[in-house]
Every structure is written in structure tokens, then in C-alpha cells.
Motif scaffolding. Structure first.
Motif, PDB file in Angstrom:
ATOM      1  N   ILE A 204      -2.938   3.521  -1.274  1.00  0.00           N
ATOM      2  CA  ILE A 204      -2.621   2.343  -2.085  1.00  0.00           C
ATOM      3  C   ILE A 204      -2.693   2.596  -3.583  1.00  0.00           C
ATOM      4  O   ILE A 204      -1.939   2.013  -4.365  1.00  0.00           O
ATOM      5  CB  ILE A 204      -3.567   1.171  -1.715  1.00  0.00           C
ATOM      6  N   TYR A 205      -3.589   3.487  -4.015  1.00  0.00           N
ATOM      7  CA  TYR A 205      -3.813   3.661  -5.445  1.00  0.00           C
ATOM      8  C   TYR A 205      -2.513   4.007  -6.187  1.00  0.00           C
ATOM      9  O   TYR A 205      -1.742   4.851  -5.772  1.00  0.00           O
ATOM     10  CB  TYR A 205      -4.851   4.763  -5.695  1.00  0.00           C
ATOM     11  N   ASN A 206      -2.320   3.329  -7.284  1.00  0.00           N
ATOM     12  CA  ASN A 206      -1.218   3.586  -8.209  1.00  0.00           C
ATOM     13  C   ASN A 206       0.153   3.201  -7.658  1.00  0.00           C
ATOM     14  O   ASN A 206       1.176   3.549  -8.242  1.00  0.00           O
ATOM     15  CB  ASN A 206      -1.193   5.053  -8.649  1.00  0.00           C
ATOM     16  N   ARG A 207       0.187   2.514  -6.537  1.00  0.00           N
ATOM     17  CA  ARG A 207       1.466   2.034  -6.014  1.00  0.00           C
ATOM     18  C   ARG A 207       1.691   0.592  -6.478  1.00  0.00           C
ATOM     19  O   ARG A 207       0.749  -0.201  -6.577  1.00  0.00           O
ATOM     20  CB  ARG A 207       1.490   2.080  -4.488  1.00  0.00           C
ATOM     21  N   LYS A 208       2.923   0.284  -6.766  1.00  0.00           N
ATOM     22  CA  LYS A 208       3.269  -1.086  -7.127  1.00  0.00           C
ATOM     23  C   LYS A 208       3.047  -1.994  -5.932  1.00  0.00           C
ATOM     24  O   LYS A 208       3.374  -1.636  -4.802  1.00  0.00           O
ATOM     25  CB  LYS A 208       4.731  -1.142  -7.571  1.00  0.00           C
TER      26      LYS A 208
END
Length: 264
Positions: free
Chosen positions: A219-223
Motif C-alpha cells: 500500500i505504501y506510496n500508492r495513490k
């Protein structure tokens, strides 16, 4: 496998300690040490008895980064050989970063160059007050390329702009301030500080910890999008119906300890 450059132990709680063991060269790593670390991490990741991993070092310093003789040999090799060599270091960083169980780095003395990457790849990093750090690559005409994704994720672009190009040495207090480490321990109290985290995490569901780590990586850094939302809803549904999810909820509602505490 035999351990030449590292020491490995697993206590009765399932806490594995991987210790860098080249104190005569300040735990600098070369291609042989990198290969051993890759294999050890693979073995520990696949060992069901391991609940978490401590990364530590023997001697006065955590690691001086790349071994000078190794760097000298790489200077004599061609582009293809250098790329293949760098891919091995990248494999090490990736394997540590994606280790499926909690990882804690204990930093004593100096952590230079690639060693900063090892620190950034661990879930929790604790440094002694006298520890120091340096992204020293540009001083010898190189760049911190392979470790850059992990270090930049830890300290952000703004701090990376400074420390990647200045090659300045910075303290444990600064490392804490910029997000490279989570805690600074009094000298000689690294293990005591780690034990506080270890004791707490041993109360938690091993399966949920692994799933939480996987969630962060996914999930990190995903829109935030429909795909991300779908992933999160699927992830919580899966953990709710899993064996440990069911046990944890049942134990909580029944006001009894969960079964995994019996594994300590």
C-alpha cells in the motif's frame, strides 16, 4: 550452511539473532559476505520456529560498508561484471526489506555506506548514543544507488538531497530526527531497548504481523484508488477468517490468552 562471516542463533522464544562477524575490518562486506547474508536470510525466513530477527554486529562498529579490497577488485572489472555484482547487493537489501517477520537493527559504532541501507531495510532500528552514520559514496566517486530506495523511503527526499551529496557524518540523534532510526539507547543498552520491542511483539499474532508487513509493502506510496481499496478490504476479510484471526477474536471476546502465546 557454515557461517564464516556471520553468527546465527535462535533462542527458545523464536528470536533469531544474525550478527555481522568481521570485526577485524569493521564488518565491511564483500561479495562473499553478501552471498552468506542472502542465504542466511532465506533460511531464517523459511524457518517456522523463527518469530523475529535481530540484526547486530560484533566489534566496535556496526559496519563500514563496502570492503576496500572488494571495491578495488570491482574497479578492475567491466560494466557487466559490476552490474551483476550490484545485483547481488540489491538481492540482499530486498530480502532483508521483505523479510516476513519483524526485524530489528541494533547499531553500535559506525554505520557507513551500504550499512545505512541495511538499517533502512529493518522494521525497527535502535542506535547507541555514540553511533554515527555516513552516506560516504560520493567521497570516493560513487553513489548510494542500490540502497537509495530504502534510505530515501526512511528519511525522505529532502534529507536524501543533503546527505547523499555532502557525505557528512551524522550522529544517532540526527538519525533519530530524520527518521533513519526509531530509538537511541544509552551505550551498552542496545539489547535492553530491543527487549522492550521483542516482549511486546511476542504477544502479537505471528500471522497478523506478517500480513501487516505485507500490507505496508503493498500500500505504501500508492495513490488511493479502487484497486487499493479493494486490496485493503480483501486483506482484512482474509485475516478475519484465517486460523489466527479467528483464534485472536475468539480469545479477545472470551477474555483469555490467544493460543499463539503458548509458542513462547
Amino acid at each position: 550452511m557454515s557461517h564464516i562471516y556471520t553468527e546465527v542463533s535462535i533462542d527458545n522464544r523464536g528470536v533469531a539473532t544474525l550478527t555481522l562477524n568481521r570485526p577485524d575490518v569493521h564488518n565491511a562486506f564483500d561479495d562473499h559476505m553478501i552471498a552468506e547474508l542472502i542465504q542466511v536470510l532465506k533460511d531464517l525466513a523459511n524457518n517456522d520456529d523463527v518469530r523475529m530477527l535481530i540484526l547486530a554486529a560484533n566489534g566496535k562498529n556496526f559496519s563500514a560498508g563496502a570492503d576496500i579490497n572488494w571495491m578495488r577488485s570491482m574497479a578492475e572489472k567491466n560494466f557487466g561484471q559490476n552490474q551483476a555484482d550490484a545485483e547481488e547487493l540489491a538481492t540482499l537489501m530486498h530480502r532483508l526489506d521483505k523479510f516476513p517477520k519483524p526485524t530489528i537493527a541494533l547499531i553500535n559504532g559506525a554505520a557507513f555506506g551500504g550499512a545505512v541501507g541495511l538499517v533502512a531495510c529493518c522494521d525497527i532500528a535502535i542506535a547507541e548514543e555514540k553511533a554515527s552514520f555516513c552516506l560516504s559514496e560520493v567521497r570516493i566517486g560513487l553513489i548510494p544507488a542500490v540502497i537509495s530506495p530504502y534510505v530515501m523511503r526512511a528519511i525522505g527526499e529532502r534529507q536524501s538531497r543533503r546527505y547523499f551529496i555532502t557525505a557528512e557524518r551524522f550522529s544517532a540523534a540526527t538519525a533519530l530526527d530524520i527518521g533513519l532510526v526509531h530509538q537511541v539507547a544509552k551505550d551498552g543498552e542496545l539489547q535492553a531497548n530491543a527487549d522492550q520491542f521483542i516482549t511486546g511483539m511476542l504477544q502479537n499474532s505471528p500471522a497478523a504481523i506478517g500480513a501487516a508487513k505485507a500490507l505496508i509493502h503493498n500500500i505504501y506510496n500508492r495513490k488511493i484508488s479502487n484497486n487499493v481499496i479493494a486490496h485493503t478490504t480483501q486483506a482484512i476479510a482474509e485475516i478475519r477468517v484465517s486460523k489466527e484471526g479467528q483464534e485472536g477474536l475468539t480469545a479477545f471476546l472470551s477474555k483469555r490468552p490467544p493460543a499463539w502465546l503458548g509458542k513462547e
